[in-house]
Motif scaffolding. Structure first.
Motif, PDB file in Angstrom:
ATOM      1  N   GLY A  26       0.801  -1.207   0.000  1.00  0.00           N
ATOM      2  CA  GLY A  26       0.000   0.000   0.000  1.00  0.00           C
ATOM      3  C   GLY A  26       0.835   1.258   0.000  1.00  0.00           C
ATOM      4  O   GLY A  26       0.527   2.227  -0.698  1.00  0.00           O
ATOM      5  N   ALA A  27       1.918   1.271   0.766  1.00  0.00           N
ATOM      6  CA  ALA A  27       2.766   2.459   0.825  1.00  0.00           C
ATOM      7  C   ALA A  27       3.465   2.714  -0.493  1.00  0.00           C
ATOM      8  O   ALA A  27       3.544   3.850  -0.964  1.00  0.00           O
ATOM      9  N   GLN A  28       3.976   1.667  -1.112  1.00  0.00           N
ATOM     10  CA  GLN A  28       4.651   1.825  -2.391  1.00  0.00           C
ATOM     11  C   GLN A  28       3.684   2.327  -3.461  1.00  0.00           C
ATOM     12  O   GLN A  28       4.009   3.221  -4.243  1.00  0.00           O
ATOM     13  N   GLU A  92      -7.361  13.397   1.155  1.00  0.00           N
ATOM     14  CA  GLU A  92      -8.054  13.206   2.429  1.00  0.00           C
ATOM     15  C   GLU A  92      -7.070  13.311   3.597  1.00  0.00           C
ATOM     16  O   GLU A  92      -7.365  13.952   4.621  1.00  0.00           O
ATOM     17  N   LEU A  93      -5.904  12.696   3.459  1.00  0.00           N
ATOM     18  CA  LEU A  93      -4.906  12.769   4.522  1.00  0.00           C
ATOM     19  C   LEU A  93      -4.428  14.199   4.728  1.00  0.00           C
ATOM     20  O   LEU A  93      -4.229  14.640   5.868  1.00  0.00           O
ATOM     21  N   ALA A  94      -4.241  14.922   3.632  1.00  0.00           N
ATOM     22  CA  ALA A  94      -3.825  16.322   3.741  1.00  0.00           C
ATOM     23  C   ALA A  94      -4.878  17.146   4.475  1.00  0.00           C
ATOM     24  O   ALA A  94      -4.549  18.024   5.290  1.00  0.00           O
ATOM     25  N   ALA A  95      -6.144  16.861   4.200  1.00  0.00           N
ATOM     26  CA  ALA A  95      -7.229  17.587   4.880  1.00  0.00           C
ATOM     27  C   ALA A  95      -7.211  17.311   6.377  1.00  0.00           C
ATOM     28  O   ALA A  95      -7.459  18.204   7.195  1.00  0.00           O
ATOM     29  N   ALA A 239       2.899   8.075   3.903  1.00  0.00           N
ATOM     30  CA  ALA A 239       2.505   6.673   3.828  1.00  0.00           C
ATOM     31  C   ALA A 239       2.849   5.928   5.123  1.00  0.00           C
ATOM     32  O   ALA A 239       2.032   5.171   5.660  1.00  0.00           O
ATOM     33  N   ILE A 240       4.062   6.158   5.618  1.00  0.00           N
ATOM     34  CA  ILE A 240       4.495   5.493   6.852  1.00  0.00           C
ATOM     35  C   ILE A 240       3.637   5.912   8.035  1.00  0.00           C
ATOM     36  O   ILE A 240       3.187   5.099   8.842  1.00  0.00           O
ATOM     37  N   ALA A 241       3.371   7.211   8.137  1.00  0.00           N
ATOM     38  CA  ALA A 241       2.610   7.743   9.272  1.00  0.00           C
ATOM     39  C   ALA A 241       1.190   7.188   9.314  1.00  0.00           C
ATOM     40  O   ALA A 241       0.577   7.098  10.388  1.00  0.00           O
ATOM     41  N   ASN A 242       0.672   6.806   8.170  1.00  0.00           N
ATOM     42  CA  ASN A 242      -0.713   6.314   8.115  1.00  0.00           C
ATOM     43  C   ASN A 242      -0.792   4.806   7.889  1.00  0.00           C
ATOM     44  O   ASN A 242      -1.842   4.274   7.535  1.00  0.00           O
TER      45      ASN A 242
END
Length: 244
Positions: A26-28, A92-95, A239-242
């Protein structure tokens, strides 16, 4: 013309470039998808500049729209859905991360970009993409207009793109960077595909380099698209943080 890559193939394009902690599918895919969407977005700015294309509304919105149009045109369904979903997820993550939205900014608000991304992509093929629209909670009242929205967007960009279409591969887009890195190789491959489809009236360059900020941008004075390595690093951290 469709790109023959599955969603899993996106992973192999960038796997070797990143450290072991990021080597989750998923991160890649998240990093790769957002680099592709960003390149298409900045290509939109370049086209507006070098073709003097009229823009009704904000140019940033027009560039977002082109990104979806190209994703729909160039990629096979599984990969196109994966790239679109992961691009929307980034919005969405940025929001979630931005507690104080910049209402004054030339970009739309992150969640507006999220819903526009999903709506336009869904509108291009609503029967095939109904599950994606449901997964991303596209409201029914917005979904009802998405086919018309995509058709209007595609027709508007067709007026710019169709005169540039070519049967003979072009070299009007040049990559100024090392292809030894996986992101560099990815960008070079995308540029090859764009050159196979379009011949531009003025050459543009695409650069992958450090620029002191987490950004990607088009410079009309140098007709160059820059993907900052700090932006790639930001996507990795996001990606890592989520836990992607």
């Amino acid at each position: 013309m469709f790109r023959v890559f599955s969603a899993s193939a996106l992973l192999s394009l960038v796997l070797l470039a990143f450290p072991q902690p990021l080597r989750a599918d998923g991160a890649q895919d998240f990093v790769t998808a957002n680099i592709i969407s960003t390149l298409y977005h900045e290509f939109g700015h370049a086209l507006i500049n070098i073709t003097d294309a009229p823009v009704l509304g904000q140019e940033e919105d027009a560039a977002d729209i082109l990104s979806v149009v190209l994703l729909d045109a160039f990629w096979e369904e599984d990969a196109a859905q994966s790239i679109t979903a992961l691009t929307a997820l980034s919005f969405e993550l940025a929001a979630q991360e931005n507690e104080d939205p910049a209402y004054w900014d030339v970009h739309g608000l992150d969640m507006q970009r999220y819903y526009n991304q999903v709506c336009l992509f869904y509108g291009a093929d609503p029967e095939t993409r109904a599950e994606l629209a449901q997964d991303f909670e596209l409201p029914e009242e917005r979904a009802a207009s998405c086919v018309d929205e995509f058709n209007l967007a595609a027709d508007s960009w067709a007026a710019v793109l169709e005169p540039l279409e070519t049967q003979k591969p072009s070299k009007s887009i040049q990559f100024n960077g090392e292809t030894s890195s996986e992101i560099g190789a990815l960008l070079a491959d995308e540029i090859h595909e764009l050159n196979s489809s379009y011949h531009l009236p003025k050459s543009i360059a695409v650069k992958l380099e450090s620029c002191g900020e987490e950004n990607a941008f088009y410079d009309p004075e140098t007709t160059a698209i820059t993907i900052c390595t700090e932006y790639v690093d930001f996507l990795q951290r996001q990606a890592i943080a989520n836990d992607l």
